[in-house]
Design an enzyme around this catalytic site. Structure first.
Site, PDB file in Angstrom:
ATOM      1  N   LEU A   1       0.825  -1.217   0.000  1.00 21.85           N
ATOM      2  CA  LEU A   1       0.000   0.000   0.000  1.00 21.85           C
ATOM      3  C   LEU A   1       0.856   1.263   0.000  1.00 21.85           C
ATOM      4  O   LEU A   1       0.391   2.321  -0.417  1.00 21.85           O
ATOM      5  CB  LEU A   1      -0.936   0.012   1.218  1.00 21.85           C
ATOM      6  CG  LEU A   1      -2.060  -1.036   1.206  1.00 21.85           C
ATOM      7  CD1 LEU A   1      -2.878  -0.947   2.485  1.00 21.85           C
ATOM      8  CD2 LEU A   1      -2.959  -0.880  -0.014  1.00 21.85           C
TER       9      LEU A   1
ATOM     10  N   HIS B   1       8.543  -4.628   7.240  1.00 16.99           N
ATOM     11  CA  HIS B   1       8.253  -3.200   7.460  1.00 16.99           C
ATOM     12  C   HIS B   1       8.738  -2.737   8.840  1.00 16.99           C
ATOM     13  O   HIS B   1       9.151  -1.589   8.995  1.00 16.99           O
ATOM     14  CB  HIS B   1       6.744  -2.932   7.397  1.00 16.99           C
ATOM     15  CG  HIS B   1       6.214  -2.650   6.019  1.00 16.99           C
ATOM     16  ND1 HIS B   1       6.622  -1.570   5.273  1.00 16.99           N
ATOM     17  CD2 HIS B   1       5.289  -3.288   5.272  1.00 16.99           C
ATOM     18  CE1 HIS B   1       5.962  -1.569   4.118  1.00 16.99           C
ATOM     19  NE2 HIS B   1       5.152  -2.592   4.083  1.00 16.99           N
TER      20      HIS B   1
HETATM   21 ZN    ZN Z   1       3.940  -3.142   2.557  1.00 17.31          ZN
END
Ligand code: ZN
Length: 156
Positions: A89, A134
């Site tokens: 995203l 992340h």
């Molecule tokens: Zn991601």
């Protein structure tokens, strides 16, 4: 419940290492609820806290089996291999080929503060690896095998 603003590739916050969550406070619960809203709004299968600008070790995933919240996750086992396209995203409308373990065992704390272990395969395993990256400032282009391509070019 609120939609939070997404951070995009190039934002330095996505490159930082996130901190452990010492306790599940009302603020953490609100953050997780907002992360789920934001993930569903943007039709993602996963979202990590740094993607909404919060440097905490939290991610949410829903691969169609209902939402999972992972707080202070630790990947305990990885095996097998899957190679496929992956998006994020924070890098809209782009994909690249990434090889990930096909099976992972991940331990984490849930929103009630209980430690749990989940065994995941295929897309769920891929999502756990992607979101866990992340938390250490790693984005999928760092581990991709090929170039990051525009989705429009693929479909066009
Ligand atoms: Zn991601």
């Amino acid at each position: 419940m609120a939609i939070r603003n997404l951070r995009y590739e190039g934002d330095p916050i996505l490159r930082k290492v996130c901190k452990e969550v010492p306790e599940i406070t009302p603020r953490i619960k609100e953050l997780v609820a907002d992360m789920l809203d934001t993930m569903y709004e943007d039709e993602g299968v996963g979202l990590a806290a740094p993607q909404v600008g919060v440097l905490k070790r939290i991610f949410v995933i829903d691969v169609g089996e209902g939402p999972y919240t992972f707080i202070n996750p630790v990947i305990k086992e990885k095996d097998g291999e899957q190679t496929g396209s992956e998006g994020c995203l924070s890098i809209p409308n782009k994909v690249a080929i990434v090889t990930r373990p096909n099976h992972v065992v991940c331990e984490a704390t849930d929103i009630e503060g209980n430690r749990f272990t989940v065994e995941a395969t295929e897309l769920f395993a891929r999502a756990i690896c992607h979101e866990n990256d992340h938390l250490d400032g790693i984005l999928y282009p760092d581990v991709a095998e090929g170039p990051v391509v525009d989705l429009d070019d693929l479909e066009g």
